[in-house]
Write a protein that holds these residues in place. Structure first.
Motif, PDB file in Angstrom:
ATOM      1  N   GLN A 294       1.275  -1.317  -0.174  1.00  0.00           N
ATOM      2  CA  GLN A 294      -0.205   0.102  -0.252  1.00  0.00           C
ATOM      3  C   GLN A 294       1.100   0.894  -0.098  1.00  0.00           C
ATOM      4  N   MET A 295       0.938   1.908  -0.833  1.00  0.00           N
ATOM      5  CA  MET A 295       1.685   3.211  -0.730  1.00  0.00           C
ATOM      6  C   MET A 295       0.853   4.356  -1.088  1.00  0.00           C
ATOM      7  N   TYR A 296       0.039   5.123   0.488  1.00  0.00           N
ATOM      8  CA  TYR A 296      -0.522   5.697   0.658  1.00  0.00           C
ATOM      9  C   TYR A 296      -0.006   7.301   1.060  1.00  0.00           C
ATOM     10  N   THR A 297      -0.533   7.852   0.827  1.00  0.00           N
ATOM     11  CA  THR A 297      -0.273   9.674   0.681  1.00  0.00           C
ATOM     12  C   THR A 297      -1.280  10.768   1.646  1.00  0.00           C
ATOM     13  N   GLY A 298      -0.851  10.640   2.950  1.00  0.00           N
ATOM     14  CA  GLY A 298      -1.806  11.186   4.086  1.00  0.00           C
ATOM     15  C   GLY A 298      -2.280  12.935   3.531  1.00  0.00           C
ATOM     16  N   CYS A 299      -1.362  13.492   2.942  1.00  0.00           N
ATOM     17  CA  CYS A 299      -2.219  14.641   1.876  1.00  0.00           C
ATOM     18  C   CYS A 299      -3.713  14.610   1.687  1.00  0.00           C
ATOM     19  N   LEU A 300      -3.748  13.951   0.816  1.00  0.00           N
ATOM     20  CA  LEU A 300      -4.732  13.341   0.116  1.00  0.00           C
ATOM     21  C   LEU A 300      -6.157  12.090   0.416  1.00  0.00           C
TER      22      LEU A 300
ATOM     23  N   GLU B 221      -5.149   9.014   0.441  1.00  0.00           N
ATOM     24  CA  GLU B 221      -5.288   7.941  -0.866  1.00  0.00           C
ATOM     25  C   GLU B 221      -4.585   6.960  -0.814  1.00  0.00           C
ATOM     26  N   ALA B 222      -4.924   5.536  -1.472  1.00  0.00           N
ATOM     27  CA  ALA B 222      -4.416   4.884  -1.200  1.00  0.00           C
ATOM     28  C   ALA B 222      -3.836   3.762  -2.529  1.00  0.00           C
TER      29      ALA B 222
ATOM     30  N   HIS C 176      -9.416   4.731  -0.092  1.00  0.00           N
ATOM     31  CA  HIS C 176      -8.720   6.239   0.922  1.00  0.00           C
ATOM     32  C   HIS C 176      -9.370   5.025   2.149  1.00  0.00           C
ATOM     33  N   GLY C 177      -8.827   6.661   2.885  1.00  0.00           N
ATOM     34  CA  GLY C 177      -8.519   6.467   4.465  1.00  0.00           C
ATOM     35  C   GLY C 177      -8.740   7.735   5.205  1.00  0.00           C
ATOM     36  N   ALA C 178      -9.564   7.858   6.900  1.00  0.00           N
ATOM     37  CA  ALA C 178      -9.969   9.175   7.355  1.00  0.00           C
ATOM     38  C   ALA C 178      -9.405   9.799   6.612  1.00  0.00           C
TER      39      ALA C 178
ATOM     40  N   MET D 275     -14.764   7.324   7.796  1.00  0.00           N
ATOM     41  CA  MET D 275     -13.750   6.075   7.230  1.00  0.00           C
ATOM     42  C   MET D 275     -12.378   6.266   8.567  1.00  0.00           C
ATOM     43  N   SER D 276     -12.886   5.340   8.921  1.00  0.00           N
ATOM     44  CA  SER D 276     -11.946   4.468  10.116  1.00  0.00           C
ATOM     45  C   SER D 276     -10.467   4.882   9.715  1.00  0.00           C
ATOM     46  N   LYS D 277      -8.975   4.842  10.845  1.00  0.00           N
ATOM     47  CA  LYS D 277      -7.919   5.661  10.560  1.00  0.00           C
ATOM     48  C   LYS D 277      -7.450   4.492   9.927  1.00  0.00           C
TER      49      LYS D 277
END
Length: 470
Positions: free
Chosen positions: A5-11, A13-14, A181-183, A191-193
């Motif tokens: 999983q390549m997660y980007t916190g700003c958006l 988005e996963a 996506h996440g929280a 959405m959960s964290k």
């Protein structure tokens, strides 16, 4: 087999990297291609497919550039009609990646082309489900973001119920759910964290999956939806119709401009001067009429919410070394017309003897003392209405940042206004916008509501004040 999983916190988005026996697939990549190409190179793998779960609304996907650079095939689910070469799969179609397979499950509801991708491991076991915006951890995708759909959100929610019950909830409980996506994402509401879970856990704990009837489900998922940011439908159109190369966007946006050239470009191009430094750094000195939206926050989302024209020319003032990051993060949400940055930053502007401006920022203690001494002190809480409704200072009005442009005419240019948000990020955005529009008497409360609450000096309430300004 590898799943990353390549997660980007700003958006929030996963994207996903999947590799087996020297072949790789990417699911829902962001605009930049380098991380995915380098990841595959590290494994000695060839990117064979780029899978898109749907036409994304909250970001511009990187599928076109990634396919052009790697020769990968872009794959959409049934009913998608992209305006560029891509493979539109049939429901149940299988794609081989090394020793594993990806099975397409058409799951309309979030949008009508939405699909999820089921990974079958080397033995054929149903192992992982890449759900895009159909199923999140703790939530499901909102049913009101489809591009030019004749269907109502209730119609789409009904399709989503069928997709979940007929295609997803029939899978084994031990299948791992990998959502898009996440929280923090506006693509859902609860959405959960957490960013992965087993399908079995989601069947037990996800409120939407526990709905017993279609009618109950439709009511659950359509209640409490906020208005999506204005850039969402524009990004969805870009993802459907196509867009320019991100490399060219970065080349243009990272042109270094002297103070004189920067000033000339601002005037000649009618460019938005966007200062992405931290809020308190900005307050101490900035170029007149510039807008502050800091990189160290929900930068892309707030740009997308507040800057209505994706083609708006933009000039940047950034912390040293973060110019390309700023340009790329703008491009992720479709703002491709950055035309350069101020070489040497704000310090170069000052050294060139040019005019500057400031915004007064006071501590929460000072604010509390002033507010107590003057019951009529004009203060706006610029947090979202839901935050304000949860808890706020008694007597303070709510003016959400996202509705500032629509309500600005109600304000008095000669009045002094105090502004606070949750922690100081959004209040400085609001102050900079108001300052640029001629509201000169603004005072920011550093640290925002969190700092005000910590003083313990002002009464708080969870009662919705009838003077809320919306």
């Amino acid at each position: 087999m590898k799943i990353e999983q390549m997660y980007t916190g700003c958006l929030a988005e996963a994207a996903y990297y999947i590799e087996s026996a020297g072949e790789a697939a990417i699911i829902d990549p962001l605009r930049e291609t380098k991380p995915y190409i380098e990841r595959a190179h590290a494994d000695g793998a060839r990117i064979k497919y780029v899978f898109e779960t749907h036409f994304h609304a909250d970001f511009v996907s990187g599928h076109l550039d990634l396919a052009a650079k790697t020769g990968a095939t872009i794959v959409f689910g049934p009913t998608a009609q992209p305006n560029y070469p891509a493979h539109v799969a049939t429901d149940g179609e299988l794609f081989t990646i090394g020793n594993i397979q990806i099975k397409v499950l058409h799951t309309p509801g979030h949008t009508m082309e939405s699909s999820t991708f089921l990974l079958l491991d080397e033995t054929g076991k149903e192992t992982a489900l890449f759900t895009g915006d159909t199923l999140f951890i703790g939530d499901v995708g909102r049913p009101d973001l489809a591009v030019k759909s004749d269907l109502t959100r209730e119609d789409l929610a009904g399709h989503l119920f069928d997709s979940l019950h007929q295609k997803i909830m029939t899978l084994p409980d031990d299948v791992i759910v990998y959502p898009g996506h996440g929280a923090g994402s506006a693509c859902g509401k609860n959405m959960s964290k957490e960013t992965t879970d087993t399908l079995g856990n989601q069947k037990r704990f996800n409120y939407a999956l526990r709905a017993q009837t279609k009618e109950e489900f439709i009511k659950e998922v359509t209640t409490g939806l906020t208005t999506p940011p204005q850039y969402f439908p524009k990004n969805a159109v870009l993802n459907k119709m196509g867009y320019g190369s991100v490399d060219e966007v970065i080349r243009q946006g990272t042109q270094a401009l002297s103070p004189a050239a920067f000033d000339a470009a601002a005037n000649e191009e009618e460019a938005l001067v966007l200062d992405v430094r931290g809020a308190q750094v900005f307050a101490k000195g900035f170029i007149p009429n510039s807008i502050n939206i800091g990189l160290d926050g929900q930068f892309a989302g707030w740009v997308g919410t507040l800057v209505t024209d994706l083609k708006q020319p933009i000039l940047l003032i950034t912390p040293e070394g973060r110019e390309e990051e700023a340009v790329l993060r703008l491009a992720r949400v479709g703002y491709d017309n950055c035309i350069g940055y101020l070489k040497g930053g704000f310090a170069a502007w000052v050294a060139d003897g040019r005019h500057t401006d400031t915004i007064e920022s006071i501590s929460a203690d000072t604010f509390a003392e002033r507010f107590t001494a003057d019951n009529g002190l004009p203060v706006f809480d610029v947090r979202r209405q839901s935050e304000y409704d949860s808890e706020h200072v008694v007597g303070i009005e709510n003016l959400p940042l996202e509705s500032l442009n629509q309500n600005m005419a109600r304000l008095d240019r000669n009045q002094t206004y105090y502004l606070h948000c949750a922690g100081g990020y959004r209040s400085m955005v609001a102050a900079s916008i108001l300052k640029a529009r001629g509201y000169g008497k603004l005072i920011d409360v550093a640290g925002g509501f969190a700092a005000i609450k910590q003083t313990g000096k002002l009464p708080l309430t969870d009662y919705v004040c009838p003077t809320t300004l919306l």
